[in-house]
Design a protein around this motif. Structure first.
Motif, mmCIF file in Angstrom:
data_model
loop_
_atom_site.group_PDB
_atom_site.id
_atom_site.type_symbol
_atom_site.label_atom_id
_atom_site.label_comp_id
_atom_site.label_asym_id
_atom_site.label_seq_id
_atom_site.Cartn_x
_atom_site.Cartn_y
_atom_site.Cartn_z
ATOM 1 N N SER A 140 0.630 -1.280 -0.050
ATOM 2 C CA SER A 140 -0.224 0.121 -0.011
ATOM 3 C C SER A 140 0.883 1.365 -0.124
ATOM 4 O O SER A 140 1.925 1.462 1.095
ATOM 5 C CB SER A 140 -0.291 0.057 0.765
ATOM 6 N N ARG A 258 -4.289 -12.139 -5.575
ATOM 7 C CA ARG A 258 -4.840 -10.824 -3.643
ATOM 8 C C ARG A 258 -5.879 -10.478 -3.313
ATOM 9 O O ARG A 258 -6.239 -10.304 -2.153
ATOM 10 C CB ARG A 258 -3.140 -10.247 -4.021
ATOM 11 N N ARG A 259 -6.057 -9.872 -4.243
ATOM 12 C CA ARG A 259 -7.105 -9.026 -3.978
ATOM 13 C C ARG A 259 -8.540 -9.390 -3.253
ATOM 14 O O ARG A 259 -9.045 -9.174 -2.839
ATOM 15 C CB ARG A 259 -7.304 -7.581 -5.108
ATOM 16 N N ARG A 262 -8.370 -10.584 -0.550
ATOM 17 C CA ARG A 262 -8.479 -9.395 0.826
ATOM 18 C C ARG A 262 -9.680 -9.748 1.558
ATOM 19 O O ARG A 262 -10.011 -9.414 2.449
ATOM 20 C CB ARG A 262 -7.664 -8.162 0.520
ATOM 21 N N ALA A 280 -7.358 -1.353 5.095
ATOM 22 C CA ALA A 280 -8.366 -2.218 4.094
ATOM 23 C C ALA A 280 -8.898 -0.771 3.437
ATOM 24 O O ALA A 280 -9.288 -0.602 2.013
ATOM 25 C CB ALA A 280 -9.781 -2.458 4.569
ATOM 26 N N CYS A 287 -1.720 -5.480 -2.158
ATOM 27 C CA CYS A 287 -3.047 -6.592 -1.750
ATOM 28 C C CYS A 287 -1.472 -7.737 -1.366
ATOM 29 O O CYS A 287 -2.222 -9.006 -1.483
ATOM 30 C CB CYS A 287 -3.858 -7.432 -1.361
ATOM 31 N N THR A 290 -2.205 -9.217 3.770
ATOM 32 C CA THR A 290 -3.252 -8.805 4.346
ATOM 33 C C THR A 290 -2.791 -9.223 5.649
ATOM 34 O O THR A 290 -2.608 -10.242 6.316
ATOM 35 C CB THR A 290 -4.559 -9.932 4.026
ATOM 36 N N SER A 353 -1.629 -14.895 1.811
ATOM 37 C CA SER A 353 -1.776 -13.897 0.713
ATOM 38 C C SER A 353 -1.676 -14.272 -0.389
ATOM 39 O O SER A 353 -2.018 -13.653 -1.321
ATOM 40 C CB SER A 353 -1.381 -12.189 1.905
#
Length: 384
Positions: A140, A258-259, A262, A280, A287, A290, A353
């Motif tokens: 992120s 991965r998204r 999550r 989040a 992601c 997570t 993840s």
């Protein structure tokens, strides 16, 4: 015998094998070759930068990046306390001094307000700040909309540690493209892997040329071996670049998986009081990992207890990074702290993840967590 479900295992298959075999058969086994050139070119295009230099690790990339922007012995370099040790280690390789800054408790990324306070303090003391090194934690991006103009005001270069963030964006701009130079990692657990490797990204050709030169033992362009300064053996091999090139072709799909994973964690924990997914709100994250943050006063259980429960079922988890100021190697470092990183370290747990997780793996992990949540009394942490 059961198979362990790992946190973020390499996601490789037939495409990577075909690219590697093709590179072997081409005869380009030595450190340079067409796959290396293509990998650099395509990664630069993907991150919206003018160029790239592939090296042997993300740590090597950080070291070269700091040298390229002019960090020198005695300088101060601002580093998040919540990061993997490589970020701080690379600063010490240059002879500079890392000064640690705490994080935003909602994202885990660098607290920009604290950076402003620290830069003001260092300026008032007359110290030379060689760089600020934000880390795009768990995929992120840091708050570059605020950090970039701040660093410009203090005339301090940004070296973006985007080791975990390939495929993420901030304000529509790709991770790795902020500041004067950015760094990626292709370690075995990252979004894409070259087994081991890293990349430097920049819009400044002279910075990349400097990195390329230092990464090849600082060899002068003459027929014999001539060296006027100390260099490093940091270049990525053509064979490993072939794997990376194949991985880059699959990047969008791996990030999407991965998204999606999550989102399933978010749905699972949504009705559980006291549990939140870290960051989040950032829908532009890749992601990579997570992490859930657990308020044990509300849940009745601590994150470590969930980790133990999952480990007993061959499911790997990991605490959030132990902050640098708590590490023995950096306990003497100057730091500007609020307690946010320490709290995430004690309350956070990172869950499987990886994009290589199969549907069966995912179902098993989610079912195990549901089983833990459904019987809190069996796993509760009671005060003495």
């Amino acid at each position: 015998m059961s198979r362990t479900i790992h946190l973020s295992p390499p996601d490789v298959g037939p495409l990577e094998e075909s690219y590697l075999v093709a590179a072997l058969r081409s005869g380009w086994v030595a450190p340079v070759g067409p796959e290396l050139d293509a990998f650099e070119r395509e990664t630069a295009a993907r991150t919206g930068t003018r160029g790239a230099v592939a090296v042997s690790s993300g740590t090597a990339a950080l070291h070269l990046a700091l040298l390229a922007v002019g960090v020198r012995p005695g300088d101060v370099v601002v580093v998040p306390t919540l990061t993997f040790v490589a970020t701080a280690n690379a600063v010490r390789y240059t002879g500079a001094r890392p000064v640690l800054v705490d994080c935003d408790p909602l994202t885990g990324n660098l607290d920009v307000a604290l950076v402003e306070k620290l830069l003001t303090r260092l300026s008032d003391r007359g110290e030379r700040v060689g760089a600020v090194v934000p880390v795009d934690l768990f995929g992120s991006c840091a708050d570059y909309s605020t950090l970039v103009p701040l660093c410009e005001r203090f005339d301090v270069p940004i070296v973006e540690d985007a080791a975990e963030a390939l495929g993420a964006t901030h304000a529509g701009r790709p991770a790795g493209s902020f500041g004067r130079i950015g760094v990626l990692s292709f370690n075995g657990n990252k979004i894409i892997t070259t087994s081991g490797g890293g990349m430097l990204l920049s819009d400044e050709p002279e910075l990349l040329a400097r990195c390329r030169y230092l990464a090849t033992q600082a060899r002068q362009p003459v027929p014999h071996y001539e060296h006027t300064e100390v260099g490093y053996n940091y270049r990525l091999s053509n064979l490993l670049a072939a794997i990376g090139l194949a991985q880059l072709r699959r990047l969008d799909g791996m990030v999407a998986r991965r998204r999606h994973l999550r989102e399933r964690y978010e749905k699972l924990f949504a009705p559980v009081p006291g549990v939140q997914v870290l960051g989040a709100e950032d829908r532009a994250a890749n992601c990579w990992l997570t992490t859930v943050v657990v308020d044990s006063a509300r849940t009745g259980w601590e994150p470590g207890r969930l980790g133990e429960y999952l480990a007993a079922r061959d499911i790997e988890t990991r605490p959030v990074f132990k902050p640098m100021h708590l590490q023995p190697a950096y306990s003497d470092a100057e730091a500007l702290l609020t307690g946010a990183a320490e709290k995430l370290f004690t309350t956070g747990l990172t869950l499987p993840s990886g994009s290589a997780l199969t549907e069966a793996d995912t179902t098993l992990v989610l079912a195990a967590i549901e089983g833990f949540i459904a019987a809190p009394g069996q796993h509760a942490t009671h005060p003495d």
